[in-house]
Design a protein around this motif. Structure first.
Motif, mmCIF file in Angstrom:
data_model
loop_
_atom_site.group_PDB
_atom_site.id
_atom_site.type_symbol
_atom_site.label_atom_id
_atom_site.label_comp_id
_atom_site.label_asym_id
_atom_site.label_seq_id
_atom_site.Cartn_x
_atom_site.Cartn_y
_atom_site.Cartn_z
ATOM 1 N N TYR A 1 0.747 -1.223 -0.123
ATOM 2 C CA TYR A 1 -0.101 0.117 -0.080
ATOM 3 C C TYR A 1 0.895 1.195 -0.004
ATOM 4 O O TYR A 1 1.698 1.294 0.894
ATOM 5 N N GLU A 2 0.816 1.899 -1.088
ATOM 6 C CA GLU A 2 1.357 3.367 -1.191
ATOM 7 C C GLU A 2 0.859 4.357 -0.273
ATOM 8 O O GLU A 2 -0.327 4.760 -0.352
ATOM 9 N N ASN A 3 1.726 4.944 0.742
ATOM 10 C CA ASN A 3 1.309 6.174 1.623
ATOM 11 C C ASN A 3 -0.045 5.940 2.276
ATOM 12 O O ASN A 3 -0.874 6.654 2.025
ATOM 13 N N LEU A 4 -0.103 4.809 2.689
ATOM 14 C CA LEU A 4 -1.682 4.331 3.453
ATOM 15 C C LEU A 4 -1.996 5.353 4.249
ATOM 16 O O LEU A 4 -3.183 5.984 4.240
ATOM 17 N N GLU A 5 -1.255 5.571 5.180
ATOM 18 C CA GLU A 5 -1.666 6.563 6.321
ATOM 19 C C GLU A 5 -1.871 8.019 5.713
ATOM 20 O O GLU A 5 -2.852 8.803 6.389
ATOM 21 N N GLU A 6 -0.965 8.450 4.997
ATOM 22 C CA GLU A 6 -1.084 9.811 4.251
ATOM 23 C C GLU A 6 -2.559 9.912 3.753
ATOM 24 O O GLU A 6 -3.130 10.809 3.716
ATOM 25 N N LYS A 7 -2.745 8.684 2.660
ATOM 26 C CA LYS A 7 -3.930 8.934 1.869
ATOM 27 C C LYS A 7 -5.374 8.858 2.675
ATOM 28 O O LYS A 7 -6.214 9.544 2.852
ATOM 29 N N LEU A 8 -5.121 7.992 4.160
ATOM 30 C CA LEU A 8 -6.269 8.025 4.769
ATOM 31 C C LEU A 8 -6.326 9.380 5.740
ATOM 32 O O LEU A 8 -7.507 9.772 5.727
ATOM 33 N N ARG A 9 -5.188 9.862 5.978
ATOM 34 C CA ARG A 9 -5.314 11.172 6.870
ATOM 35 C C ARG A 9 -6.010 12.221 5.872
ATOM 36 O O ARG A 9 -6.668 13.093 6.442
ATOM 37 N N THR A 10 -5.588 12.335 4.672
ATOM 38 C CA THR A 10 -6.081 13.350 3.830
ATOM 39 C C THR A 10 -7.833 13.244 3.719
ATOM 40 O O THR A 10 -8.492 14.105 3.716
ATOM 41 N N LEU A 11 -7.997 11.807 3.908
ATOM 42 C CA LEU A 11 -9.639 11.666 3.770
ATOM 43 C C LEU A 11 -10.109 12.211 5.149
ATOM 44 O O LEU A 11 -11.686 12.047 5.255
#
Ligand code: UD1
Length: 420
Positions: A401-411
């Motif tokens: 998973y690429e940048n999972l936490e960054e992507k979820l944080r943006t959401l």
């Protein structure tokens, strides 16, 4: 070691961009071993598995750069045919160098991939096919030694079982073999389809793409003038974000996605009461008024993917009624069950069928990731749980998973990466 701390329950909103497919990029990187020109691949996910495979190709003698998801790779300098245990042990997909190396050099030595958390995962079908193409295979000191001094020859191969990396390996071998190969009972996953399309676009005579029977006329050992290409979107990453929307009761839009690759996943979400709106390359998931139970059987594409099973199990915990998940591909792919139970899930296991009784209120806890997709199921459940969840051993997540936490944080998720 890193771990993820997630504060729940969470509401998400907004748009997430889906990365290129890891499982497409892996065979495509080994495909470059068949080319004699520098090749540019775009939309390459920058995840640990890709970096591992590139390290292996570099050991073999290839040179490459990977920047901003663009991989420039030149395999014309490859002069080593030994895939070492040190790298292969960390990633089973390394076996994908077997077909290309053997077809190009007439011999190779590839470490046996060994055990795997989700089951036995043998490579007998890969080896049987190479033998049918004239290779002599011996296993010695933990390595597969494959030799075909006069090159591989086309063959009629019927796979006993549908295998994704097996099909990819044999397709690549057949592309450089002498004469015609007919491959029966092939995998039809989009990742295999893209591999075949790139070979066709690079001048290989290959028919039956997207069906279970492929016919390939090999070049007789000559390397290929390969075209540049863009990796297809990751349908499993996309499916995971769809489940993230559903489990947090949120509206989320996915960009750079192929909705047609997700039909089985979309159908199950709709059965659970969610709504999914699609355009050519976006999907928006609308949550269910009340999540309904679901019955899932994992099978080969185009049926429901085993790589989405754990995420749907997390979702089923929040659904009303008894859901069943029947895992048909891997014998030991339920290790996330005990971790989900730590969060409060009510799941009964009987052989390869899990029954999830919902809805259950979840409470944050310390949990351990056991494999790649199991890890994302824990993250999903944590976002629906009350309180703090720490997900340990997230190196599994980083594999795919690429940048999972960054992507979820943006959401909008409250998620952070911390050091143990
Ligand atoms: C690929 C995917 C993985 C996914 C799986 C099933 C990659 C890098 N990985 O794994 O994410 O979960 O497909 O969709 O693309 N088998 C044999 N003998 C063989 C090969 C396979 O018995 O020689 C069996 C396996 O044990 C398993 C089944 O066939 O039960 C399917 O495995 P396979 O499709 O080969 O999985 P992978 O290609 O390893």
């Amino acid at each position: 070691m890193n771990y993820l701390r997630i504060q729940g329950p969470t509401k998400l909103s907004g748009t997430v961009t889906i990365s290129g497919a890891k499982n497409a990029a892996l065979p495509l990187i080994t495909l470059t071993l068949l080319g004699h020109n520098p090749i540019t691949m775009s939309n390459v996910p920058e995840v640990a598995d890709i970096k591992t495979l590139l390290k292996l190709l570099s050991n073999l003698g290839a040179s490459y750069t990977l920047e901003n998801h663009v991989l420039k790779i030149d395999t014309s300098t490859v002069n080593n045919t030994m895939a070492n245990y040190d790298i292969v042990k960390t990633m089973r997909a390394s076996i994908l160098v077997l077909g290309p190396l053997l077809a190009r050099f007439g011999h190779c030595e590839v470490s046996l991939p060994g055990g795997c958390a989700i089951g036995q995962r043998p490579i007998d079908l890969h080896l049987k096919a190479m033998e049918a193409m004239g290779a002599t295979i011996t296993i010695h000191a933990g390595y597969v030694h494959a030799v075909a001094p006069k090159g591989l020859k086309g063959a009629h191969i019927i796979f006993d079982k549908i295998t994704v990396t097996g099909t990819a390996n044999v397709v690549m071998a057949a592309a450089l073999a002498h004469g015609k190969s007919v491959l029966v009972n092939c995998a039809k996953e989009p990742e295999v389809v893209q591999l075949c399309e790139i070979l066709r676009n690079s001048g290989i005579d290959i028919t039956g793409i997207g069906t279970s029977e492929l016919t390939i006329v090999g070049t007789g050992g000559k390397t290929i003038d390969m075209v540049d290409f863009e990796v297809i979107p990751d349908r499993i990453e996309a499916g995971t974000y769809m489940c993230a929307a559903a489990i947090t009761d949120s509206i989320v839009t996915l960009e750079r996605v192929r909705p047609d690759h997700l039909d089985a996943v979309t159908a199950k979400l709709e059965q659970m009461g969610c709504r999914v709106e699609c355009s050519e390359n976006t999907m928006t998931v609308y949550p269910a008024t009340e999540l309904k139970h679901v019955n899932i059987v994992t099978q080969e594409y185009p049926a429901f993917p085993t790589d989405m099973q754990a995420q749907f199990m997390a979702l089923a915990i929040r659904a009303k009624g008894a859901s069943t998940i029947d895992e048909r591909l891997f014998e030991n792919r339920f290790m996330h069950v005990s971790e989900l139970q730590r969060l409060g899930a009510n799941i009964k296991l009987s052989g390869h069928v899990a029954t999830v009784i919902g809805p259950c209120e979840l409470a944050g806890a310390d949990v351990m990731a056991t494999d790649l997709r199991a890890s994302s199921a824990l993250v999903l459940a944590a976002m629906a749980a009350e309180g703090t969840t720490n997900v340990h051993r997230i190196y599994h997540l980083d594999r795919g998973y690429e940048n999972l936490e960054e992507k979820l944080r943006t959401l909008g998720a409250q998620i952070e990466r911390l050091q143990e």
